[in-house]
Design a protein around this motif. Sequence first.
Motif, short mmCIF file in Angstrom:
data_model
loop_
_atom_site.label_atom_id
_atom_site.label_comp_id
_atom_site.label_asym_id
_atom_site.label_seq_id
_atom_site.Cartn_x
_atom_site.Cartn_y
_atom_site.Cartn_z
N ILE A 1 -6.18 -55.18 38.39
CA ILE A 1 -6.24 -55.80 39.72
C ILE A 1 -7.10 -54.94 40.63
CG2 ILE A 1 -4.88 -56.38 41.76
CD1 ILE A 1 -2.60 -57.18 39.88
N GLN A 2 -6.93 -53.61 40.52
CA GLN A 2 -7.72 -52.69 41.34
C GLN A 2 -9.20 -52.84 41.02
OE1 GLN A 2 -6.32 -51.03 43.74
NE2 GLN A 2 -8.22 -50.04 44.40
N THR A 3 -9.52 -52.96 39.74
CA THR A 3 -10.91 -53.14 39.32
C THR A 3 -11.47 -54.45 39.86
OG1 THR A 3 -10.42 -51.92 37.30
CG2 THR A 3 -12.44 -53.21 37.33
N ALA B 1 2.87 -51.61 33.02
CA ALA B 1 2.76 -51.83 34.45
C ALA B 1 1.53 -51.14 35.01
CB ALA B 1 4.00 -51.32 35.16
N ALA B 2 1.10 -50.03 34.45
CA ALA B 2 -0.05 -49.31 34.96
C ALA B 2 -1.33 -50.06 34.66
CB ALA B 2 -0.10 -47.92 34.35
N HIS B 3 -1.43 -50.64 33.51
CA HIS B 3 -2.65 -51.37 33.15
C HIS B 3 -2.90 -52.61 34.00
CE1 HIS B 3 -3.68 -48.89 29.77
NE2 HIS B 3 -2.40 -48.89 29.38
N PRO B 4 -1.90 -53.44 34.26
CA PRO B 4 -2.19 -54.60 35.10
C PRO B 4 -2.60 -54.21 36.50
CG PRO B 4 -0.15 -54.95 33.92
CD PRO B 4 -0.58 -53.52 33.66
N SER B 5 -2.04 -53.18 37.10
CA SER B 5 -2.44 -52.80 38.45
C SER B 5 -3.84 -52.21 38.43
CB SER B 5 -1.44 -51.82 39.06
OG SER B 5 -1.49 -50.59 38.35
N GLN B 6 -4.19 -51.55 37.32
CA GLN B 6 -5.55 -51.03 37.19
C GLN B 6 -6.55 -52.19 37.10
OE1 GLN B 6 -5.89 -48.48 33.81
NE2 GLN B 6 -6.61 -46.77 35.04
#
Length: 127
Positions: A11-13, A4-9
Amino acid sequence: MVFAAHPSQGIQTLLEAEKDAAKVVQQARQYRVQRLKDARTEATKEIDEYRRVKETEFKAFEASHAGNISIAQAAVDRETEQKLQATTAAFDANKDNVVRKLLDRVVLIEPELHRNLTKGVGGAEEQ
């Protein structure tokens, strides 16, 4: 939760990249607008300078030819005056003769038949 942390990262990028791209596009628009304003200002300056040069040339041309215009006007005035005097002299010399001829034509009438009219039998016209 690691996934879950990687996909939001990611998206943030992507959001940051989109913001950076929007800034670049905005800067390009501002640069283009500024270039247009500068070009317009430069063109106005060139037009004003060209107008000043041409007005100076025209005034010089006008000044150099102003004498020719007054000389030509004086020549036309002299010629007009001479023709007017000649016409007046011709009128004065011939007015009595013309009046006499007009009065003779009006007063001295010699009745005669028209040249196309021939005397026919019984007063009728022959053809």
